[in-house]
Design an enzyme around this catalytic site. Structure first.
Site, PDB file in Angstrom:
ATOM      1  N   GLU A   1      -6.048   2.238  -0.042  1.00  0.00           N
ATOM      2  CA  GLU A   1      -4.799   2.398  -0.833  1.00  0.00           C
ATOM      3  C   GLU A   1      -4.080   1.098  -0.741  1.00  0.00           C
ATOM      4  O   GLU A   1      -2.691   1.015  -1.152  1.00  0.00           O
ATOM      5  CB  GLU A   1      -3.916   3.426  -0.376  1.00  0.00           C
TER       6      GLU A   1
ATOM      7  N   ASP B   1       0.830  -1.263   0.082  1.00  0.00           N
ATOM      8  CA  ASP B   1       0.252  -0.060  -0.041  1.00  0.00           C
ATOM      9  C   ASP B   1       0.825   1.267   0.008  1.00  0.00           C
ATOM     10  O   ASP B   1       2.268   1.003   0.139  1.00  0.00           O
ATOM     11  CB  ASP B   1      -1.235  -0.085   1.197  1.00  0.00           C
TER      12      ASP B   1
END
Length: 606
Positions: free
Chosen positions: A527, A484
């Site tokens: 994310e 991420d």
């Protein structure tokens, strides 16, 4: 899964099966011998042919032995219930037909009809033309014997067409015997006689003497109905002598019963009585067709000998038998004789009542003879070819002219229908193509993350489960990378959610350029991304993860001002002893957590 039996090659057994199924082996002793040869050739695991052997055995029982017929009925019942046969619907249908055939031989016509109806329905569902032909042939012969000529015609004609299409010559001739017999019963013995002669010649040329003499017996009945009783007796005697020499005592007894009928027409009462005496030891109630007429002719002999009262005993047996086997033709003949017996005893009211029953039943049978299907049968077999009346010829010409006009109109209509159907098919093809495209598009949308155009969480996990299970069973390595964006909250705070979205699109775009064709990259959270790497070891996975981290660290998203960079932290896990895909993801998540704790912008392995 393909049955194991399909992989087994046994051409010798298949050749013997074909001989049985095509009627080339039809003698009881030879059939049994052939079945034993096949049994020795088959392996236990050859399931398809083992079922095929059971089907052949069901039809091999001696029909002249009452105990064997009972055993055949039990065998067919057992096969219908047997678990091993449930996967073979064609075999179950054949066993049902077999059960019906032997039930008919026992005189149980209701059971036979129920079996034939059920088997025929199943045969049509299976679209098995041979089973359809067999079911219709047997049911049609039964209908014909019972005097239901309309239904008999429909069944026998359909069976004849199918046997000819399938090039089953033996069974085609066998069915044609029943068709010719139906001609005779319809009241056209001359046409029947013509076909019997052709069949007899064909059987003799093919070396089937037994069938030839059976047809010879049918020819005798046709000759009797034409009034040539002397020729009929000669034919009956020929068939009787042959069957007697072959040891076919029950068939010979049946011919002897029929011969008694012709002898009675010639007033040769003693000869008829002797013919019946020869038959009595072998014809039982189970042979309903022969038994009923044997008792009828016995009553006729007693009447002619002046023993009208005694004649009522065999007549009652004949009447019960005719009713049991639903033979209206025989019952009508019986009513006429019964009326004469009552009259001989001076019982005029009883004689009149029975005569009324005769007239009513005979009228019903006459109506059936005039049915459309009877006319159709006569037309198909050219039974009316000899009709020469001028009026009918003129009428025929007029009808032909009308048929030509109708045919021309039909052709134009068919052409219009064909063009219209082509247009409809073309339109439907276009609609189907578009619908298929839409379905694929909808499917893709359902599997895709709308922001990054990567696989969404659901599809990524679904694909991961499949790859995990495949790797687990095959022993091929599999790895995953969970990564991420670092400090993504700060990016959102500084550049807004629109900027954050563009950063995620940048991460997806760059990452896609670094993965292989067989890999799958999906966005599984805000994310957070998951990269599935089939056939990838831990070392290879670490290299891919490091290359991914470095490439992203050196790239600059357009959404970020200046020289700002976006880094990622990644956790790597490789399939080891995990039992579930979720366990592998947990390993990668733990590694990602360590990468974050160690300062971010790094790769850690589980």
């Amino acid at each position: 899964m393909v049955p194991l039996a399909l992989a087994l090659d046994n051409p010798e057994a298949d050749k013997l099966f074909k001989l049985l199924e095509n009627g080339q082996v039809n003698n009881v002793a030879k059939v049994e011998q052939t079945l034993e040869q096949i049994a020795q050739l088959l392996a236990d695991k050859d399931l398809d042919r083992q079922v095929r052997l059971r089907r052949a055995r069901c039809w091999s029982y001696d029909t002249n032995n009452n105990a064997k017929v009972d055993a055949a009925i039990d065998y067919a019942n057992t096969q219908v219930q047997m678990a091993e046969n449930q996967a073979y619907p064609e075999a179950l249908t054949d066993f049902r037909l077999c059960h019906g055939w032997y039930s008919q031989l026992k005189g149980n016509m209701e059971q036979a009809k129920a079996d034939y109806d059920q088997a025929l329905q199943q045969a049509y569902q299976l679209e098995d033309r041979r089973l359809i032909a067999d079911a219709r042939s047997m049911r049609g012969a039964m209908y014909s014997f019972q005097g239901n000529f309309a239904l008999a015609l429909e069944d026998l004609l359909t069976a004849q067409q199918l046997y000819e299409q399938l090039k089953l010559d033996y069974w085609s001739r066998y069915n044609l015997v029943d068709l010719a017999t139906s001609f005779r019963r319809f009241g056209d013995p001359q046409s029947a006689l013509n076909y019997y002669r052709q069949l007899e010649q064909a059987y003799r040329q093919g070396g089937h003497e037994e069938q030839a003499y059976i047809v010879n017996g049918e020819m005798a009945i046709a000759l009797e109905e034409l009034g040539d009783f002397e020729a009929a007796v000669t034919k009956f005697q020929q068939s009787y002598n042959y069957l007697k020499r072959q040891g076919m005592t029950i068939e010979a007894a049946g011919v002897s019963v029929n011969m008694a009928g012709s002898l009675l027409k010639l007033d040769r009462i003693e000869d008829a009585k002797q013919a019946l005496e020869r038959a009595k030891p072998f014809v039982t109630e189970q042979q309903g067709g022969f038994y009923s007429f044997m008792q009828l002719y016995s009553a006729d002999v007693l009447l002619r000998q002046g023993q009208a009262e005694q004649a009522m005993v065999p007549l009652a047996k004949a009447e019960q038998s005719f009713r049991d086997i639903s033979n209206d033709r025989g019952l009508a003949e019986l009513y006429l004789l019964k009326s004469e017996i009552f009259a001989a005893q001076g019982l005029w009211q009883e004689s009149t009542n029975v005569l009324k029953s005769y007239i009513s039943l005979h009228s019903e049978l006459d109506n059936k003879l005039q049915s459309y299907r009877t006319t159709e049968m006569r037309t198909r077999f050219n039974a009316d070819r000899m009709a020469k009346e001028n009026q009918r010829l003129l009428e025929s010409e007029r009808l032909k002219e009308q048929e030509v006009q109708i045919l021309q109109q039909n052709r134009l209509l068919q052409l219009a229908v064909l063009i219209l159907a082509s247009i409809i098919i073309f339109i439907m093809a276009i609609l189907a193509y578009k619908q298929t495209g839409k379905s694929r598009q909808f499917q893709k949308i359902a599997q895709t993350d709308h922001l990054t155009q990567l696989a969404n969480r659901r599809y990524t996990y679904q694909r991961g489960e499949a790859l995990f299970n495949q790797a687990k069973h095959s022993g091929i390595p599999m790895s995953v990378i969970l990564f991420d964006a670092d400090n993504f909250k700060d990016i959102n705070d500084q550049f807004g959610h629109d900027g954050g979205d563009k950063v995620l699109q940048h991460l997806a775009s760059v990452s896609q350029t670094l993965i292989r064709e067989q890999d799958l990259l999906g966005r599984i959270g805000g994310e957070e991304f998951l990269l599935l790497l089939p056939e990838t070891s831990r070392e290879e996975c670490l290299k891919i993860a490091e290359r991914l981290r470095q490439t992203l660290a050196e790239s600059s998203p357009e959404a970020l001002a200046g020289e700002s960079r976006v880094t990622i932290s990644a956790g790597v896990a490789t399939l080891n002893t995990e039992l579930q895909f979720s366990e592998l993801l947990k390993q990668a998540d733990n590694a990602l957590y360590r990468a974050k704790n160690k300062g971010r912008n790094r790769v850690e392995s589980a």
